[in-house]
Write a protein that holds these residues in place. Sequence first.
Motif, PDB file in Angstrom:
ATOM      1  N   SER A   1       8.815  25.153  33.356  1.00 40.97           N
ATOM      2  CA  SER A   1       7.949  24.684  34.442  1.00 40.97           C
ATOM      3  C   SER A   1       8.685  23.765  35.395  1.00 40.97           C
ATOM      4  O   SER A   1       8.211  23.504  36.505  1.00 40.97           O
ATOM      5  N   GLY A   2       9.841  23.245  34.971  1.00 37.14           N
ATOM      6  CA  GLY A   2      10.558  22.281  35.792  1.00 37.14           C
ATOM      7  C   GLY A   2      10.084  20.862  35.585  1.00 37.14           C
ATOM      8  O   GLY A   2      10.442  19.960  36.341  1.00 37.14           O
ATOM      9  N   ALA A   3       9.267  20.625  34.542  1.00 40.62           N
ATOM     10  CA  ALA A   3       8.774  19.273  34.279  1.00 40.62           C
ATOM     11  C   ALA A   3       9.889  18.352  33.797  1.00 40.62           C
ATOM     12  O   ALA A   3       9.814  17.138  33.993  1.00 40.62           O
ATOM     13  N   LEU A   4      10.905  18.905  33.153  1.00 41.20           N
ATOM     14  CA  LEU A   4      12.027  18.103  32.664  1.00 41.20           C
ATOM     15  C   LEU A   4      13.219  18.166  33.618  1.00 41.20           C
ATOM     16  O   LEU A   4      13.793  17.134  33.975  1.00 41.20           O
ATOM     17  N   VAL A   5      13.607  19.370  34.012  1.00 38.71           N
ATOM     18  CA  VAL A   5      14.729  19.585  34.931  1.00 38.71           C
ATOM     19  C   VAL A   5      14.235  20.461  36.072  1.00 38.71           C
ATOM     20  O   VAL A   5      13.724  21.566  35.826  1.00 38.71           O
ATOM     21  N   PRO A   6      14.344  20.019  37.311  1.00 38.22           N
ATOM     22  CA  PRO A   6      13.876  20.849  38.424  1.00 38.22           C
ATOM     23  C   PRO A   6      14.655  22.146  38.516  1.00 38.22           C
ATOM     24  O   PRO A   6      15.826  22.218  38.136  1.00 38.22           O
ATOM     25  N   LEU A   7      14.011  23.157  39.040  1.00 42.22           N
ATOM     26  CA  LEU A   7      14.632  24.474  39.097  1.00 42.22           C
ATOM     27  C   LEU A   7      15.908  24.478  39.917  1.00 42.22           C
ATOM     28  O   LEU A   7      16.818  25.279  39.649  1.00 42.22           O
TER      29      LEU A   7
ATOM     30  N   THR B   1      14.231  10.919  41.256  1.00 48.24           N
ATOM     31  CA  THR B   1      13.386  10.064  40.423  1.00 48.24           C
ATOM     32  C   THR B   1      11.915  10.205  40.817  1.00 48.24           C
ATOM     33  O   THR B   1      11.030  10.138  39.962  1.00 48.24           O
ATOM     34  N   ALA B   2      11.656  10.422  42.111  1.00 45.80           N
ATOM     35  CA  ALA B   2      10.279  10.665  42.543  1.00 45.80           C
ATOM     36  C   ALA B   2       9.775  11.982  41.969  1.00 45.80           C
ATOM     37  O   ALA B   2       8.611  12.094  41.545  1.00 45.80           O
ATOM     38  N   TYR B   3      10.643  12.982  41.929  1.00 44.34           N
ATOM     39  CA  TYR B   3      10.270  14.276  41.342  1.00 44.34           C
ATOM     40  C   TYR B   3       9.946  14.111  39.857  1.00 44.34           C
ATOM     41  O   TYR B   3       8.942  14.642  39.373  1.00 44.34           O
ATOM     42  N   ALA B   4      10.807  13.389  39.130  1.00 41.11           N
ATOM     43  CA  ALA B   4      10.595  13.197  37.697  1.00 41.11           C
ATOM     44  C   ALA B   4       9.260  12.496  37.433  1.00 41.11           C
ATOM     45  O   ALA B   4       8.517  12.865  36.517  1.00 41.11           O
TER      46      ALA B   4
END
Length: 262
Positions: A186-192, A59-62
């Motif tokens: 870019s990983g803005a929605l789902v991290p790589l 959640t912090a990443y999102a």
Amino acid sequence: MKAHLACARMEFRVALAYRTSYLSTFVMMLLQIYLLTVVWSAFYDGREEVDGIGLGTMTAYATLATLQYNLVSPWRSSPIDQRVREGKVAVDLLRPIGFPGQMLAGQFGWISASVPVLVVALPFALLVGAGRAPESPAAAFAYPLALLGALVVNQLLGLLLGMVSFWTLEVSGALLAYRFVAQFFSGALVPLWFMPDPVRAAAELLPFQATAHTPAAVYLGQIEGPGIAAALGVQLWWIVALGGLATLVWSRARHRVLSQGG
């Protein structure tokens, strides 16, 4: 430098002139953070970790990825296509600085106007999402460098997309496709780290991951040690490669201007 700063100031003022449209973008940003937090909470379904990644980290990443993506990405379509269609590019060519430099300076000025509003929106973003301190002193030091690299890479990509209009005169369709592809890879929605191996391999070969995933992963400690220097090196490589490509494209595009002008 003085001329570039003048271009940046002009776009800074333009951005502030359209406050309603500008602020609505932040409302959508907060909504996106909230929805991503809800989706990831449901995905974890009470589990502490998935593939070694805790819900708090996710959640912090999102939250962080959404905030920084809205900061480094141009929120408007490129002004280049409009200036080409209306013939204003002829005036741009008479200015004492190069056309690509004018456009990049203008985009940086536009982005700088978002900083105060982002500061105001930050507490609300943390309220609907999640936040945490940098994972380590090394992450705290490297994150601003990674964020700066993300900003430059994104602006060079936007410049290249805008210069397509010298051949097509219109880039709105391409811009819609670009935004979808860029935000996903870019990983803005789902991290790589959650992407299937073939998709992740493709994302790592594209410049988009340097614009969102890299700074967020550095901040949260998912990239650490020698990996930080390698990630910053990848960003630098893309800056050089995209800068060279933009120079090449402009060397061709300027002849299109002469052709259109007779």
